[in-house]
Scaffold this motif. Structure first.
Motif, short mmCIF file in Angstrom:
data_model
loop_
_atom_site.label_atom_id
_atom_site.label_comp_id
_atom_site.label_asym_id
_atom_site.label_seq_id
_atom_site.Cartn_x
_atom_site.Cartn_y
_atom_site.Cartn_z
N GLY A 124 0.82 -1.21 0.00
CA GLY A 124 0.00 0.00 0.00
C GLY A 124 0.85 1.25 0.00
N HIS A 125 1.94 1.23 0.76
CA HIS A 125 2.87 2.38 0.77
C HIS A 125 3.49 2.58 -0.61
N LEU A 126 3.87 1.50 -1.26
CA LEU A 126 4.46 1.60 -2.60
C LEU A 126 3.45 2.17 -3.60
N ILE A 127 2.20 1.74 -3.49
CA ILE A 127 1.16 2.24 -4.40
C ILE A 127 0.93 3.72 -4.16
N LEU A 128 0.85 4.12 -2.91
CA LEU A 128 0.65 5.53 -2.58
C LEU A 128 1.83 6.38 -3.05
N THR A 129 3.03 5.91 -2.82
CA THR A 129 4.21 6.65 -3.23
C THR A 129 4.31 6.74 -4.74
N SER A 130 3.91 5.68 -5.44
CA SER A 130 3.95 5.74 -6.91
C SER A 130 3.00 6.79 -7.44
N ALA A 131 1.93 7.07 -6.70
CA ALA A 131 0.99 8.11 -7.12
C ALA A 131 1.52 9.50 -6.79
N GLU A 132 2.13 9.65 -5.64
CA GLU A 132 2.62 10.96 -5.23
C GLU A 132 3.84 11.40 -6.02
N LYS A 133 4.76 10.47 -6.23
CA LYS A 133 6.02 10.82 -6.89
C LYS A 133 6.01 10.49 -8.38
N ARG A 134 4.97 9.75 -8.81
CA ARG A 134 4.86 9.28 -10.20
C ARG A 134 6.09 8.49 -10.62
N SER A 135 6.68 7.81 -9.65
CA SER A 135 7.86 7.01 -9.93
C SER A 135 8.09 6.06 -8.77
N LEU A 136 8.71 4.95 -9.07
CA LEU A 136 9.11 4.00 -8.03
C LEU A 136 10.63 3.84 -7.99
N HIS A 137 11.34 4.70 -8.70
CA HIS A 137 12.78 4.51 -8.84
C HIS A 137 13.54 4.79 -7.56
N HIS A 138 13.03 5.60 -6.68
CA HIS A 138 13.73 5.92 -5.44
C HIS A 138 13.41 4.95 -4.31
N LEU A 139 12.53 3.98 -4.56
CA LEU A 139 12.11 3.01 -3.55
C LEU A 139 12.72 1.64 -3.85
N PRO A 140 12.77 0.77 -2.84
CA PRO A 140 13.18 -0.61 -3.12
C PRO A 140 12.21 -1.25 -4.12
N SER A 141 12.70 -2.18 -4.88
CA SER A 141 11.87 -2.83 -5.89
C SER A 141 10.67 -3.52 -5.25
N PRO A 142 9.50 -3.44 -5.90
CA PRO A 142 8.33 -4.15 -5.39
C PRO A 142 8.51 -5.67 -5.38
N VAL A 143 9.53 -6.15 -6.09
CA VAL A 143 9.80 -7.59 -6.10
C VAL A 143 10.18 -8.06 -4.69
N TRP A 144 10.71 -7.15 -3.87
CA TRP A 144 11.02 -7.50 -2.48
C TRP A 144 9.76 -7.91 -1.73
N ALA A 145 8.64 -7.29 -2.06
CA ALA A 145 7.38 -7.68 -1.43
C ALA A 145 7.02 -9.12 -1.78
N LEU A 146 7.32 -9.51 -3.01
CA LEU A 146 7.11 -10.91 -3.41
C LEU A 146 8.05 -11.84 -2.67
N MET A 147 9.31 -11.43 -2.59
CA MET A 147 10.32 -12.27 -1.96
C MET A 147 10.07 -12.43 -0.46
N LEU A 148 9.41 -11.47 0.15
CA LEU A 148 9.03 -11.59 1.55
C LEU A 148 7.68 -12.29 1.72
N GLY A 149 6.73 -11.96 0.85
CA GLY A 149 5.37 -12.46 1.00
C GLY A 149 5.18 -13.92 0.66
N VAL A 150 5.79 -14.38 -0.42
CA VAL A 150 5.57 -15.77 -0.85
C VAL A 150 6.05 -16.77 0.20
#
Length: 166
Positions: free
Chosen positions: A106-132
């Motif tokens: 949810g934080h990643l989704i909100l930040t992608s809307a505010e900054k219009r970019s995900l480049h300054h955040l850790p990759s969303p793939v980390w959420a997969l690597m933790l969640g699965v």
């Protein structure tokens, strides 16, 4: 009959929640990296709007209600089936980890809307690597129901003795 209904509801909600915890990071990683907002570029703006709608409503209208229903029905099952074993406590710890991954997505989704970019955040793939692994752990604990009584020798005494309650 009530227990069967709660199990059905819990299982369906868990499937939906786990699917969202897999799909949303993939959307953020692959689909989110394809758009670039440029002033005056109508196609890029349309892709950005589509990306925002998919991720926002996927999180708000699908993933979060599924998580709430899964947790609420699971809580009902605790008391309906009177499950108070050690494997179950470990399962609850893993579900708590899933809830943290859910909040981070949810934080990643909100930040992608505010900054219009995900480049300054850790990759969303980390959420997969933790969640699965958390999801697999929950599934294994529920199906195997392992005897974890051997862990009692590593616990402090005050955790093993009743605290004046029956």
């Amino acid at each position: 009959m009530i227990v069967a209904g709660l199990k059905f509801l819990h299982l369906g909600a868990m499937f939906c929640w786990c699917a969202a915890l897999i799909a949303l990071p993939l959307l953020l990683h692959f689909y989110g990296s394809t758009w670039r907002h440029q002033t005056g570029d109508q196609k890029a703006q349309a892709r950005y709007i589509e990306f925002r709608l998919i991720t926002h409503y996927g999180y708000i209208a699908f993933a979060t209600p599924a998580a709430i229903i899964a947790i609420a029905s699971g809580t009902g099952l605790i008391f309906a089936e009177e499950v108070f074993d050690l494997w179950f406590a470990l399962k609850l710890a893993l579900v708590s980890g899933m809830a943290l991954v859910h909040a981070w997505i949810g934080h990643l989704i909100l930040t992608s809307a505010e900054k219009r970019s995900l480049h300054h955040l850790p990759s969303p793939v980390w959420a997969l690597m933790l969640g699965v692994p958390l999801m697999v752990g929950v599934l294994w604990l529920v199906l195997a129901k392992p005897d974890l009584s051997w862990t009692a020798e590593f616990m402090p005494e005050f955790l093993l003795a009743p605290r004046g309650q029956q």
